[in-house]
Design an enzyme around this catalytic site. Structure first.
Site, PDB file in Angstrom:
ATOM      1  N   ARG A  93     -13.511  12.979   6.255  1.00 47.04           N
ATOM      2  CA  ARG A  93     -12.190  13.578   6.555  1.00 47.04           C
ATOM      3  C   ARG A  93     -11.698  14.398   5.373  1.00 47.04           C
ATOM      4  O   ARG A  93     -11.124  15.474   5.539  1.00 47.04           O
ATOM      5  CB  ARG A  93     -11.169  12.469   6.860  1.00 47.04           C
ATOM      6  CG  ARG A  93     -11.353  11.840   8.225  1.00 47.04           C
ATOM      7  CD  ARG A  93     -10.494  10.590   8.355  1.00 47.04           C
ATOM      8  NE  ARG A  93      -9.094  10.837   8.150  1.00 47.04           N
ATOM      9  CZ  ARG A  93      -8.220   9.935   7.691  1.00 47.04           C
ATOM     10  NH1 ARG A  93      -8.606   8.725   7.385  1.00 47.04           N
ATOM     11  NH2 ARG A  93      -6.956  10.239   7.547  1.00 47.04           N
TER      12      ARG A  93
ATOM     13  N   HIS B  55       0.858  -1.185   0.000  1.00 45.52           N
ATOM     14  CA  HIS B  55       0.000   0.000   0.000  1.00 45.52           C
ATOM     15  C   HIS B  55       0.891   1.231   0.000  1.00 45.52           C
ATOM     16  O   HIS B  55       1.957   1.221   0.607  1.00 45.52           O
ATOM     17  CB  HIS B  55      -0.873  -0.007   1.267  1.00 45.52           C
ATOM     18  CG  HIS B  55      -1.889   1.077   1.300  1.00 45.52           C
ATOM     19  ND1 HIS B  55      -3.133   0.945   0.719  1.00 45.52           N
ATOM     20  CD2 HIS B  55      -1.869   2.319   1.844  1.00 45.52           C
ATOM     21  CE1 HIS B  55      -3.830   2.058   0.897  1.00 45.52           C
ATOM     22  NE2 HIS B  55      -3.077   2.906   1.581  1.00 45.52           N
TER      23      HIS B  55
ATOM     24  N   SER C 180      -6.923   3.764   9.186  1.00 42.68           N
ATOM     25  CA  SER C 180      -7.592   3.629   7.900  1.00 42.68           C
ATOM     26  C   SER C 180      -6.835   2.637   7.002  1.00 42.68           C
ATOM     27  O   SER C 180      -7.412   1.689   6.451  1.00 42.68           O
ATOM     28  CB  SER C 180      -7.659   5.021   7.251  1.00 42.68           C
ATOM     29  OG  SER C 180      -7.963   4.944   5.901  1.00 42.68           O
TER      30      SER C 180
ATOM     31  N   LYS D 215      -7.960  -1.588   6.210  1.00 43.61           N
ATOM     32  CA  LYS D 215      -8.206  -2.061   4.832  1.00 43.61           C
ATOM     33  C   LYS D 215      -7.282  -3.225   4.478  1.00 43.61           C
ATOM     34  O   LYS D 215      -7.699  -4.190   3.851  1.00 43.61           O
ATOM     35  CB  LYS D 215      -7.962  -0.922   3.831  1.00 43.61           C
ATOM     36  CG  LYS D 215      -9.120   0.052   3.759  1.00 43.61           C
ATOM     37  CD  LYS D 215      -9.024   0.895   2.507  1.00 43.61           C
ATOM     38  CE  LYS D 215      -7.946   1.946   2.598  1.00 43.61           C
ATOM     39  NZ  LYS D 215      -8.320   3.187   3.232  1.00 43.61           N
TER      40      LYS D 215
ATOM     41  N   ASP E  67     -14.681   2.839   7.224  1.00 45.81           N
ATOM     42  CA  ASP E  67     -13.519   3.664   6.871  1.00 45.81           C
ATOM     43  C   ASP E  67     -13.848   4.526   5.658  1.00 45.81           C
ATOM     44  O   ASP E  67     -13.479   5.699   5.593  1.00 45.81           O
ATOM     45  CB  ASP E  67     -12.289   2.786   6.582  1.00 45.81           C
ATOM     46  CG  ASP E  67     -11.170   3.620   5.962  1.00 45.81           C
ATOM     47  OD1 ASP E  67     -10.689   4.538   6.649  1.00 45.81           O
ATOM     48  OD2 ASP E  67     -10.820   3.397   4.787  1.00 45.81           O
TER      49      ASP E  67
HETATM   50  N1  URA Z   1      -4.676   6.227   2.642  1.00 46.07           N
HETATM   51  C1  URA Z   1      -5.722   5.638   3.262  1.00 46.07           C
HETATM   52  O1  URA Z   1      -6.181   4.595   2.858  1.00 46.07           O
HETATM   53  N2  URA Z   1      -6.263   6.259   4.323  1.00 46.07           N
HETATM   54  C2  URA Z   1      -5.805   7.413   4.802  1.00 46.07           C
HETATM   55  O2  URA Z   1      -6.329   7.907   5.779  1.00 46.07           O
HETATM   56  C3  URA Z   1      -4.718   8.009   4.134  1.00 46.07           C
HETATM   57  C4  URA Z   1      -4.159   7.386   3.055  1.00 46.07           C
END
Ligand code: URA
Length: 407
Positions: free
Chosen positions: A167, A81, A182, A186, A160
């Site tokens: 946000r 990620h 967050s 995921k 999220d």
């Molecule tokens: N990437 C994400 O998935 N969440 C965040 O809060 C920031 C970057």
């Protein structure tokens, strides 16, 4: 009750899991309003969260949706990620390198929101490419090709998603605790046992301050060990765009050049660092051995072969991938040396050309974007082409002054 909890956080007190669940699950169920949650998120931004609060929030996010089971694969999947960058096409390159070395990648990616497209937008610029696969198709492709990239399902961490959307429009994206929760919720819900997180730092990144970047790495690793996942973080710079291109199809073409072993430089090095860590984790070998495997896969053409196999499996046609747009040039107006190419300014220009979206259903022009013809450190003369712009829109006034710093 909600006011008591918001007030408690506002005064910097530690919240219980029940209190966090009451607020966040209530939001998902539509019982709490955007303005209440906004006040709560602002309190978190100011007062931060303790480790246990963060672990609890990750659990609440994960349990808000489905958890993917990848245990059908004979070896553990290694996920990757990035916290987001300008011109970041690394997933396309790394996925093919790592899978060609025998470490399976089953990855869910997002469409981009903001100035530039996400990995899914880049892949969708390949004519015919499918990103909505059934779980049976994912399983088949994971076993046969070892590389699958699909769009994130609506049922993965829906809480999220809802909190992130708020946000994004309320100035609460920069809380390190919220970013870590967050990302990790995921990744854990996505089913990977091992993961490498590319934390971008600098002007074009979510976090600029190195202190925040270090804390984010620490938190990500702590969440990983709390949930018994093997996690590595790699920090990479996002002061300037990564590679030569910003824009969806342009980035796929650049990724292909890297996979064909035709490109050297920072993009290749960033990909090799991330791929090395993923291969080392996936195969439980040293970084030195893993880097050698990654280099071999580029030199023998195995990575490029794997990419073609993957695109074909998801019905994409690389032969039909081309840039269909008007070209415009940014030329140097003075002599000097390029000192900087600003990532944020590049992202804004790419967005105006049509490469990004503001709302989730806005269209993206796959051909729109920028190719940087010169790089930092290059000497230039007046009239030299610094960048080529591609767009199907009438060319608006662009803030190209802030793109390059020449001295
Ligand atoms: N990437 C994400 O998935 N969440 C965040 O809060 C920031 C970057």
């Amino acid at each position: 009750m909600i006011l008591d909890i918001i007030t408690k956080k506002r005064y910097g007190q530690v919240l219980t899991k029940e209190e966090l669940a009451y607020i966040f699950n209530g939001y998902l169920q539509g019982e709490k309003t955007d303005y209440q949650i906004n006040a709560f998120l602002k309190a978190i931004c100011i007062q931060d969260m303790g480790d246990q609060e963060i672990f609890d929030l990750v659990d609440i996010f994960i349990k808000s949706g489905e958890v993917i089971d990848l245990s059908f694969l004979p070896v553990p999947v290694v996920d990757k990620h990035s916290t987001g960058g300008v011109g970041d096409k690394t997933t396309l390159i790394i996925g093919a390198i790592v899978a060609s070395c025998g470490v399976p990648i089953v990855k869910m990616s997002g469409r981009g929101l903001g100035y530039t497209g996400g990995t899914i937008d880049k892949l969708l610029s390949i004519p015919g490419f499918q990103v909505d696969l059934s779980s049976e198709e994912v399983k088949q492709q994971a076993k046969q090709v070892g590389l699958v990239i699909t769009s994130q399902t609506a049922s993965l961490t829906p809480l999220d998603k809802k909190v992130y959307a708020l946000r994004d429009v309320s100035g609460t994206t920069s809380s390190v605790a919220l970013i870590a929760s967050s990302i990790m919720s995921k990744k854990i819900a996505g089913g990977a046992e091992k993961m490498v997180i590319d934390v971008k730092s600098g002007e074009g990144a979510l976090l600029e301050d190195p202190k925040d970047v270090n804390r984010l790495c620490e938190l990500i690793e702590k969440i990983g060990s709390y949930y018994h996942k093997e996690v590595r973080t790699v920090v990479s710079s996002m002061d300037h765009p990564l590679g030569q291109t910003v824009g969806n199809a342009l980035e796929v073409l650049e990724a292909i050049r890297v996979l064909k072993n035709e490109e050297q430089g920072e993009l290749l090095e960033t990909c090799l660092t991330l791929a090395t860590n993923m291969i080392a984790m996936g195969k439980s070998i040293s970084n030195e051995e893993a880097r050698q495997l990654a280099l071999n896969s580029l030199q023998t053409g195995a990575a490029w072969q794997k990419f073609q196999e993957f695109v074909k499996a998801q019905h994409g046609n690389l032969e039909q991938l081309r840039i269909q747009a008007q070209k415009y040039y940014i030329k140097a107006t003075k002599a000097g040396t390029i000192r900087a190419i600003h990532a944020l300014a590049a992202a804004k220009v790419a967005y105006i050309l049509g490469a990004g979206r503001k709302e989730k259903d806005d269209p993206i022009d796959p051909s729109a974007g920028i190719v940087f013809e010169k790089k930092i450190g290059d000497k230039i003369e007046p009239g030299m082409i610094l960048a080529t712009l591609y767009t199907n829109r009438p060319l608006p006034a662009l803030d190209v002054e802030h793109l390059f710093e020449i001295a």
